[in-house]
Write a protein that holds these residues in place. Structure first.
Motif, PDB file in Angstrom:
ATOM      1  N   THR A 128      65.735  14.343  39.147  1.00  0.00           N
ATOM      2  CA  THR A 128      67.081  13.470  39.440  1.00  0.00           C
ATOM      3  C   THR A 128      66.916  12.888  40.907  1.00  0.00           C
ATOM      4  OG1 THR A 128      68.312  14.806  37.996  1.00  0.00           O
ATOM      5  CG2 THR A 128      69.419  13.396  39.308  1.00  0.00           C
ATOM      6  N   PHE A 129      67.402  11.659  41.018  1.00  0.00           N
ATOM      7  CA  PHE A 129      67.378  11.047  42.201  1.00  0.00           C
ATOM      8  C   PHE A 129      68.878  10.973  42.832  1.00  0.00           C
ATOM      9  CE2 PHE A 129      63.355   9.092  40.742  1.00  0.00           C
ATOM     10  CZ  PHE A 129      62.630   9.337  41.805  1.00  0.00           C
ATOM     11  N   TYR A 130      69.168  11.425  44.012  1.00  0.00           N
ATOM     12  CA  TYR A 130      70.573  11.421  44.465  1.00  0.00           C
ATOM     13  C   TYR A 130      70.606  10.522  45.892  1.00  0.00           C
ATOM     14  CZ  TYR A 130      70.749  15.837  41.533  1.00  0.00           C
ATOM     15  OH  TYR A 130      70.582  16.681  40.756  1.00  0.00           O
ATOM     16  N   ASP A 131      71.885  10.095  45.790  1.00  0.00           N
ATOM     17  CA  ASP A 131      72.351   9.505  47.153  1.00  0.00           C
ATOM     18  C   ASP A 131      73.478  10.634  47.628  1.00  0.00           C
ATOM     19  OD1 ASP A 131      73.541   8.336  49.209  1.00  0.00           O
ATOM     20  OD2 ASP A 131      74.568   6.571  47.963  1.00  0.00           O
ATOM     21  N   GLY A 132      73.120  11.510  48.566  1.00  0.00           N
ATOM     22  CA  GLY A 132      74.112  12.609  48.793  1.00  0.00           C
ATOM     23  C   GLY A 132      74.051  13.524  47.491  1.00  0.00           C
ATOM     24  N   SER A 133      75.168  13.616  46.902  1.00  0.00           N
ATOM     25  CA  SER A 133      75.418  14.495  45.995  1.00  0.00           C
ATOM     26  C   SER A 133      75.668  13.450  44.671  1.00  0.00           C
ATOM     27  CB  SER A 133      76.678  15.221  46.076  1.00  0.00           C
ATOM     28  OG  SER A 133      78.022  14.525  46.326  1.00  0.00           O
ATOM     29  N   ARG A 134      75.746  12.169  44.631  1.00  0.00           N
ATOM     30  CA  ARG A 134      75.990  11.314  43.666  1.00  0.00           C
ATOM     31  C   ARG A 134      74.503  10.902  42.994  1.00  0.00           C
ATOM     32  NH1 ARG A 134      76.290   5.373  42.870  1.00  0.00           N
ATOM     33  NH2 ARG A 134      75.521   5.085  45.086  1.00  0.00           N
ATOM     34  N   THR A 135      74.752  11.080  41.607  1.00  0.00           N
ATOM     35  CA  THR A 135      73.578  10.803  40.746  1.00  0.00           C
ATOM     36  C   THR A 135      73.163   9.431  40.615  1.00  0.00           C
ATOM     37  OG1 THR A 135      73.648  13.004  39.743  1.00  0.00           O
ATOM     38  CG2 THR A 135      72.315  11.474  38.577  1.00  0.00           C
ATOM     39  N   LEU A 136      71.914   9.056  40.992  1.00  0.00           N
ATOM     40  CA  LEU A 136      71.515   7.642  40.889  1.00  0.00           C
ATOM     41  C   LEU A 136      70.696   7.447  39.688  1.00  0.00           C
ATOM     42  CD1 LEU A 136      70.283   7.060  44.453  1.00  0.00           C
ATOM     43  CD2 LEU A 136      72.625   6.420  43.434  1.00  0.00           C
ATOM     44  N   ALA A 137      69.944   8.305  39.156  1.00  0.00           N
ATOM     45  CA  ALA A 137      69.085   8.184  38.097  1.00  0.00           C
ATOM     46  C   ALA A 137      68.262   9.447  37.908  1.00  0.00           C
ATOM     47  CB  ALA A 137      68.186   6.804  38.406  1.00  0.00           C
ATOM     48  N   THR A 138      68.041   9.634  36.370  1.00  0.00           N
ATOM     49  CA  THR A 138      66.923  10.871  36.275  1.00  0.00           C
ATOM     50  C   THR A 138      65.795  10.018  35.437  1.00  0.00           C
ATOM     51  OG1 THR A 138      68.035  10.994  33.842  1.00  0.00           O
ATOM     52  CG2 THR A 138      69.084  11.950  35.465  1.00  0.00           C
ATOM     53  N   PHE A 139      64.649  11.088  35.691  1.00  0.00           N
ATOM     54  CA  PHE A 139      63.694  10.579  35.304  1.00  0.00           C
ATOM     55  C   PHE A 139      62.538  11.486  34.475  1.00  0.00           C
ATOM     56  CE2 PHE A 139      62.227  12.448  39.290  1.00  0.00           C
ATOM     57  CZ  PHE A 139      61.410  13.251  38.862  1.00  0.00           C
ATOM     58  N   VAL A 140      61.755  11.100  33.700  1.00  0.00           N
ATOM     59  CA  VAL A 140      60.687  11.979  33.205  1.00  0.00           C
ATOM     60  C   VAL A 140      59.220  11.242  33.653  1.00  0.00           C
ATOM     61  CG1 VAL A 140      59.489  13.278  31.173  1.00  0.00           C
ATOM     62  CG2 VAL A 140      62.030  13.002  31.336  1.00  0.00           C
ATOM     63  N   TYR A 141      58.140  12.003  34.119  1.00  0.00           N
ATOM     64  CA  TYR A 141      57.144  11.433  34.243  1.00  0.00           C
ATOM     65  C   TYR A 141      55.992  12.390  33.652  1.00  0.00           C
ATOM     66  CZ  TYR A 141      52.587  10.669  37.022  1.00  0.00           C
ATOM     67  OH  TYR A 141      51.337  10.161  37.364  1.00  0.00           O
ATOM     68  N   GLY A 142      55.512  11.511  32.550  1.00  0.00           N
ATOM     69  CA  GLY A 142      54.206  12.342  31.938  1.00  0.00           C
ATOM     70  C   GLY A 142      53.024  12.247  32.790  1.00  0.00           C
ATOM     71  N   ALA A 143      52.482  13.340  33.294  1.00  0.00           N
ATOM     72  CA  ALA A 143      51.274  13.192  34.216  1.00  0.00           C
ATOM     73  C   ALA A 143      50.117  13.474  33.756  1.00  0.00           C
ATOM     74  CB  ALA A 143      51.527  14.076  35.408  1.00  0.00           C
ATOM     75  N   SER A 144      50.226  13.942  32.312  1.00  0.00           N
ATOM     76  CA  SER A 144      48.808  14.326  31.828  1.00  0.00           C
ATOM     77  C   SER A 144      48.537  13.173  30.565  1.00  0.00           C
ATOM     78  CB  SER A 144      48.497  15.507  31.357  1.00  0.00           C
ATOM     79  OG  SER A 144      49.501  16.233  30.354  1.00  0.00           O
ATOM     80  N   GLY A 145      47.180  13.084  30.019  1.00  0.00           N
ATOM     81  CA  GLY A 145      47.175  12.272  28.845  1.00  0.00           C
ATOM     82  C   GLY A 145      47.279  10.669  29.312  1.00  0.00           C
ATOM     83  N   CYS A 146      47.910  10.212  28.596  1.00  0.00           N
ATOM     84  CA  CYS A 146      48.359   8.661  29.122  1.00  0.00           C
ATOM     85  C   CYS A 146      49.662   8.706  30.056  1.00  0.00           C
ATOM     86  CB  CYS A 146      48.547   7.698  28.002  1.00  0.00           C
ATOM     87  SG  CYS A 146      46.928   7.141  27.340  1.00  0.00           S
ATOM     88  N   GLN A 147      49.508   8.527  31.214  1.00  0.00           N
ATOM     89  CA  GLN A 147      50.634   8.671  31.833  1.00  0.00           C
ATOM     90  C   GLN A 147      51.939   7.858  31.267  1.00  0.00           C
ATOM     91  OE1 GLN A 147      50.343   8.404  36.327  1.00  0.00           O
ATOM     92  NE2 GLN A 147      48.143   7.937  35.710  1.00  0.00           N
ATOM     93  N   THR A 148      53.270   8.419  31.280  1.00  0.00           N
ATOM     94  CA  THR A 148      54.379   7.697  31.054  1.00  0.00           C
ATOM     95  C   THR A 148      55.371   7.805  32.132  1.00  0.00           C
ATOM     96  OG1 THR A 148      55.332   9.521  29.790  1.00  0.00           O
ATOM     97  CG2 THR A 148      53.744   7.952  28.535  1.00  0.00           C
TER      98      THR A 148
END
Length: 207
Positions: A130-150
């Protein structure tokens, strides 16, 4: 009174009327009284509105507001990996925003597979956070690092996803390096399983 005299008094009457009018106008706004007019429009209102819009931004519109990111490694396969759990929070804003920007550049140039895609070995290793600005949530992410990256970015109820090849890979060439920098590990360790080293030798059980 002669006609010449009458003609001579006309300008005097007009002049008096003009002067009377000026006196009347002057009396209606005595010295020292504030003039009645609409208050001047200042830039404070527009500046406040701009600040509110900036504060309300989320997702890829808020990359330059991000101050921290939390990252968790997810293991979908237990073997042959022995990487263990990972959970970290990065507060270096330069590293945080660089990674956020790479994610957004990738999903902003989403790749479309038109045929068979050959992927490296997939050990089921991905990272969520999760990316934050202070305590405010800006976005969440999922990064698939193995295989074909996503990459998947979710903000304000909307999700953008792409495989990292073709245009997405070209748009985000530093994604892997920036992810490693946030985690504080070599890029080679993001998705490669650690070998099962037996300190007791080949005939001893693994510890």
């Amino acid at each position: 009174m002669s006609p010449r005299q009458v003609r001579g008094t006309v300008p005097a009457v007009l002049l008096c009327s003009a002067l009377a009018g000026c006196a009347s106008a002057t009396a209606s706004n005595p010295a020292g009284a504030p003039a009645t007019s609409s208050p001047p429009v200042t830039s404070s209102a527009s500046a406040s509105a701009s600040a509110s819009l900036a504060a309300a931004a989320v997702g890829c519109d808020s990359v330059n507001q991000a101050t921290s990111v939390t990252v968790h490694r997810i293991m979908h396969l237990v073997e042959p990996t022995r990487m263990g759990a990972l959970s970290t929070t990065q507060h270096n804003t330069a590293l945080v925003r660089a990674l956020f920007g790479q994610f957004c550049d990738a999903v902003g140039h989403a790749a479309t597979a038109t045929g068979t895609v050959h992927c490296p070995a997939d050990f089921g290793i991905s990272y969520s956070g999760t990316f934050y600005d202070g305590s405010r949530t800006l976005a969440t992410f999922v990064y698939g690092a193995s295989g074909c990256q996503t990459v998947s970015i979710t903000a304000d109820g909307k999700t953008q996803t792409t495989m990292v090849f073709g245009p997405a890979s070209a748009a985000a060439p530093k994604l892997r390096a920036d992810m490693a920098a946030v985690l504080g590990v070599p890029a080679s360790m993001l998705a490669q399983p650690q070998p099962q080293v037996n300190p007791g030798g080949p005939n001893k059980p693994l510890r």
